[in-house]
Design an enzyme around this catalytic site. Structure first.
Site, PDB file in Angstrom:
ATOM      1  N   GLY A   1      45.909  41.644  50.945  1.00  0.00           N
ATOM      2  CA  GLY A   1      44.757  42.368  50.429  1.00  0.00           C
ATOM      3  C   GLY A   1      43.468  41.579  50.444  1.00  0.00           C
ATOM      4  N   GLN A   2      43.448  40.427  51.132  1.00  0.00           N
ATOM      5  CA  GLN A   2      42.190  39.673  51.187  1.00  0.00           C
ATOM      6  C   GLN A   2      41.178  40.447  52.020  1.00  0.00           C
ATOM      7  OE1 GLN A   2      42.428  35.597  52.622  1.00  0.00           O
ATOM      8  NE2 GLN A   2      40.297  35.188  52.035  1.00  0.00           N
TER       9      GLN A   2
ATOM     10  N   HIS B   1      40.832  34.722  41.961  1.00  0.00           N
ATOM     11  CA  HIS B   1      40.635  35.768  40.948  1.00  0.00           C
ATOM     12  C   HIS B   1      41.179  35.226  39.627  1.00  0.00           C
ATOM     13  CE1 HIS B   1      40.143  39.339  43.750  1.00  0.00           C
ATOM     14  NE2 HIS B   1      40.767  38.513  44.578  1.00  0.00           N
TER      15      HIS B   1
ATOM     16  N   ASP C   1      33.673  39.878  39.061  1.00  0.00           N
ATOM     17  CA  ASP C   1      34.018  40.779  40.157  1.00  0.00           C
ATOM     18  C   ASP C   1      33.275  42.095  39.964  1.00  0.00           C
ATOM     19  OD1 ASP C   1      36.687  40.908  42.268  1.00  0.00           O
ATOM     20  OD2 ASP C   1      35.658  42.787  41.776  1.00  0.00           O
ATOM     21  N   ILE C   2      32.767  42.635  41.066  1.00  0.00           N
ATOM     22  CA  ILE C   2      31.980  43.870  41.014  1.00  0.00           C
ATOM     23  C   ILE C   2      32.849  45.076  40.669  1.00  0.00           C
ATOM     24  CG2 ILE C   2      32.166  44.640  43.428  1.00  0.00           C
ATOM     25  CD1 ILE C   2      29.074  44.866  43.414  1.00  0.00           C
TER      26      ILE C   2
ATOM     27  N   HIS D   1      38.520  32.623  47.421  1.00  0.00           N
ATOM     28  CA  HIS D   1      38.136  32.890  46.034  1.00  0.00           C
ATOM     29  C   HIS D   1      39.386  32.995  45.180  1.00  0.00           C
ATOM     30  CE1 HIS D   1      38.357  36.602  48.411  1.00  0.00           C
ATOM     31  NE2 HIS D   1      38.908  37.167  47.354  1.00  0.00           N
TER      32      HIS D   1
HETATM   33  P1  5GP Z   1      39.984  40.040  47.873  1.00  0.00           P
HETATM   34  O1  5GP Z   1      40.412  41.478  48.083  1.00  0.00           O
HETATM   35  O2  5GP Z   1      39.370  39.470  49.139  1.00  0.00           O
HETATM   36  O3  5GP Z   1      41.061  39.173  47.295  1.00  0.00           O
HETATM   37  O4  5GP Z   1      38.871  40.072  46.762  1.00  0.00           O
HETATM   38  C1  5GP Z   1      37.542  40.351  47.012  1.00  0.00           C
HETATM   39  C2  5GP Z   1      36.939  40.732  45.698  1.00  0.00           C
HETATM   40  O5  5GP Z   1      35.542  40.666  45.831  1.00  0.00           O
HETATM   41  C3  5GP Z   1      37.284  42.156  45.267  1.00  0.00           C
HETATM   42  O6  5GP Z   1      37.951  42.123  44.007  1.00  0.00           O
HETATM   43  C4  5GP Z   1      35.927  42.849  45.189  1.00  0.00           C
HETATM   44  O7  5GP Z   1      35.819  43.752  44.102  1.00  0.00           O
HETATM   45  C5  5GP Z   1      34.966  41.687  45.060  1.00  0.00           C
HETATM   46  N1  5GP Z   1      33.657  41.945  45.637  1.00  0.00           N
HETATM   47  C6  5GP Z   1      33.391  42.491  46.843  1.00  0.00           C
HETATM   48  N2  5GP Z   1      32.065  42.535  47.056  1.00  0.00           N
HETATM   49  C7  5GP Z   1      31.476  41.986  45.959  1.00  0.00           C
HETATM   50  C8  5GP Z   1      30.112  41.738  45.593  1.00  0.00           C
HETATM   51  O8  5GP Z   1      29.161  42.033  46.322  1.00  0.00           O
HETATM   52  N3  5GP Z   1      29.900  41.171  44.384  1.00  0.00           N
HETATM   53  C9  5GP Z   1      30.924  40.830  43.544  1.00  0.00           C
HETATM   54  N4  5GP Z   1      30.599  40.275  42.374  1.00  0.00           N
HETATM   55  N5  5GP Z   1      32.218  41.027  43.865  1.00  0.00           N
HETATM   56  C10 5GP Z   1      32.493  41.601  45.048  1.00  0.00           C
END
Ligand code: 5GP
Ligand code: ZN
Length: 114
Positions: free
Chosen positions: A93-94, A102, A30-31, A100
């Protein structure tokens, strides 16, 4: 999907630190890590949410979970414990609508989250 960030990572069009790859799934860091280990595991195929993936292709969802546990083993956190989270929908929070998992660990995690 051409406008999907995680499809672009699968295609190699957006760089990512990939830690595992299989024929059906890709795992990358994760970034914006929220724990010492924070890896995202995604199917190569585009499905927006875990719910839609479960309905469309439950075997692929299982493959994502198997990869998530392998990530935990690779990262050395399988013994100490880790969390697998599928944020599903806006209020959870998606933010990226390519399903994906985590994989979080490497420190004590709070419960309940959120
Ligand atoms: P969500 O909030 O949808 O459950 O998780 C999305 C995740 O993707 C977040 O934890 C965010 O930090 C990660 N993320 C968003 N953009 C990028 C990216 O360009 N590269 C990587 N490696 N992770 C990303
Ligand atoms: Zn996608």
């Amino acid at each position: 999907m051409t406008d999907c960030l995680f499809c672009k990572i699968v295609a190699g069009d957006v760089p990512a630190t990939i830690v595992r790859e299989s024929d059906r799934a890709v795992a990358f860091r994760d970034i914006n890590p929220q724990a010492p280990t924070h890896v995202l595991v995604i199917p190569r195929d585009h499905h927006p949410t875990a719910a839609e993936l479960a309905a469309a292709d439950p075997e692929l969802l299982a493959a994502v979970l198997v990869e998530a546990h392998r990530v935990a083993e690779d990262e050395g956190i399988a013994g100490t414990g880790y969390r697998i989270v599928f944020n599903t929908g806006e209020q959870a929070g998606q933010t990226v609508f390519h399903v994906h998992a985590h994989v979080l660990g490497g420190r004590g995690l709070n419960w309940p989250p959120g």
